[in-house]
Motif scaffolding. Structure first.
Motif, PDB file in Angstrom:
ATOM      1  N   ASP A 120       0.258   3.825   1.731  1.00 53.13           N
ATOM      2  CA  ASP A 120       0.282   4.418   3.076  1.00 53.13           C
ATOM      3  C   ASP A 120       1.148   3.561   3.999  1.00 53.13           C
ATOM      4  OD1 ASP A 120      -1.466   2.307   3.248  1.00 53.13           O
ATOM      5  OD2 ASP A 120      -3.017   3.367   4.374  1.00 53.13           O
TER       6      ASP A 120
ATOM      7  N   GLU B 267      -2.694   2.500   8.390  1.00 55.96           N
ATOM      8  CA  GLU B 267      -4.015   2.083   7.935  1.00 55.96           C
ATOM      9  C   GLU B 267      -5.090   2.854   8.696  1.00 55.96           C
ATOM     10  OE1 GLU B 267      -3.248   0.642  10.716  1.00 55.96           O
ATOM     11  OE2 GLU B 267      -5.137  -0.029  11.607  1.00 55.96           O
TER      12      GLU B 267
ATOM     13  N   HIS C  23       2.453   0.596   8.632  1.00 53.06           N
ATOM     14  CA  HIS C  23       1.265   0.758   7.791  1.00 53.06           C
ATOM     15  C   HIS C  23       0.312   1.727   8.478  1.00 53.06           C
ATOM     16  CE1 HIS C  23      -2.397  -1.253   5.615  1.00 53.06           C
ATOM     17  NE2 HIS C  23      -2.149  -0.023   5.195  1.00 53.06           N
TER      18      HIS C  23
ATOM     19  N   ASP D  18       0.853  -1.189   0.000  1.00 48.61           N
ATOM     20  CA  ASP D  18       0.000   0.000   0.000  1.00 48.61           C
ATOM     21  C   ASP D  18       0.889   1.239   0.000  1.00 48.61           C
ATOM     22  OD1 ASP D  18      -2.517  -1.087   0.042  1.00 48.61           O
ATOM     23  OD2 ASP D  18      -3.018  -0.466   2.086  1.00 48.61           O
TER      24      ASP D  18
HETATM   25 MN    MN Z   1      -3.358   1.048   3.629  1.00 53.22          MN
END
Ligand code: MN
Length: 318
Positions: free
Chosen positions: A103, A239, A237, A101
């Motif tokens: 991010d 998230e 991460h 990802d």
């Molecule tokens: Mn993510």
């Protein structure tokens, strides 16, 4: 080391920061960048040259809109997240790829992760730090409890086995099923169809935000592994909602400075924090957990109100 990532124009600066962090440990990485039509080569050219200057190889893959037609999507997550299910076809000569990802941030060497023995598994991934109210969701998807539910932000994919079992077609068919209402559409599909053959990774390979703010990590990974991940993460991460991203004014992530440092070294060096509003100046005085709770509650109320107005019902059980 071969990686893949997906970003639209808005997320290109974050993608650049993530790749900059990767190149520090793996300067000769092979980078596959997946994007939609309408994004000009000029917009991601600075990333291509950053990878090339480091000694790596950059390849862009354009995915047509027809590939993601009719797939379930979330308001907060753009449908381009589905691009990654096409990796087996986009990289026909490749047996494994590390999907990341944008991010995330790489903060340690990834060789051990890259060399994970995949045996006859579809993928290697870290379990999701699901909040308590969502822990019943995998069961509603028909996933057995012992299988768990992984986070799809870091995936070591066995492309050869995915191709052999027509996994792309099956994932897309699942995502297009109008009878389902999924919570995290692409992540649900990946878990439902490939989760029974997963290598479960140590949480340091996908050290999710929640580990820093809640005790969920200890509940899911055990105290020891959760502490090891916090003490020596390899992939951070960020998230969750926008407010917990390191580029948001409200983020209080202990490693946020690392994001700023990497960003500053890219072609998008000026970091203008998002969400610097009067309300947020007040919210920033509160602990992160309180901020998340206030914002999540207000989001739920707004969504409920919207649903009420549109007459739509909630999630359907697949
Ligand atoms: Mn993510």
């Amino acid at each position: 080391l071969q990686v893949a990532c997906v970003a639209d124009e808005k997320y290109l600066p974050h993608c650049a920061a993530m790749l900059h962090s990767l190149l520090q440990f793996h300067p000769d990485a092979l980078v596959n960048y997946l994007h939609g039509p309408g994004l000009s080569g000029a917009s991601f050219a600075p990333i291509a040259s950053m990878v090339a200057c480091s000694g790596g190889t950059f390849t862009a893959h354009e995915v047509p809109d027809t590939a993601i037609n009719g797939l379930q999507r979330l308001r907060e997550i753009p449908p381009i997240m589905w691009y990654r299910v096409y990796l087996p076809d986009l990289l026909p000569e490749t047996d494994r790829v590390l999907y990341l990802d944008v991010d995330t941030l790489i903060v340690d060497d990834l060789t051990e992760l890259w060399n994970t023995d995949l045996q006859d598994r579809y993928l290697a991934a870290v379990s999701n730090t699901l909040p308590p109210e969502s822990r019943g969701w995998p069961r509603r998807l028909g996933i057995p409890a012992e299988q768990g539910y992984f986070n799809s932000g870091v995936l070591l994919l066995n492309l050869e086995m995915m191709r052999r079992n027509q996994m792309t077609e099956r994932l897309i068919a699942y995502g297009r099923n109008p009878g389902l209402r999924l919570a995290w559409p692409d992540q649900d599909a990946l878990n439902k169809l490939m989760g029974h053959r997963r290598v479960s990774l140590h949480p340091r390979w996908n050290c999710q935000n929640s580990l820093f703010y809640y005790r969920w990590g200890e509940e899911i990974f055990g105290r020891r592994a959760a502490r090891e991940a916090l003490g020596s993460p390899a992939i951070l991460h960020f998230e969750g909602a926008q407010v917990v991203k390191p580029w948001h004014y409200l983020s209080k992530h202990p490693h946020r400075k690392k994001y700023i440092e990497h960003r500053t070294a890219t072609a998008w060096p000026t970091v203008e924090l998002e969400g610097k509003t009067t309300l947020n100046r007040f919210l920033r005085l509160l602990p992160m957990r309180a901020t998340i709770r206030i914002l999540a509650t207000s989001f739920k109320v707004r969504m409920r109100f919207r649903k009420l107005l549109s007459g739509k019902r909630g999630y359907k059980i697949p």
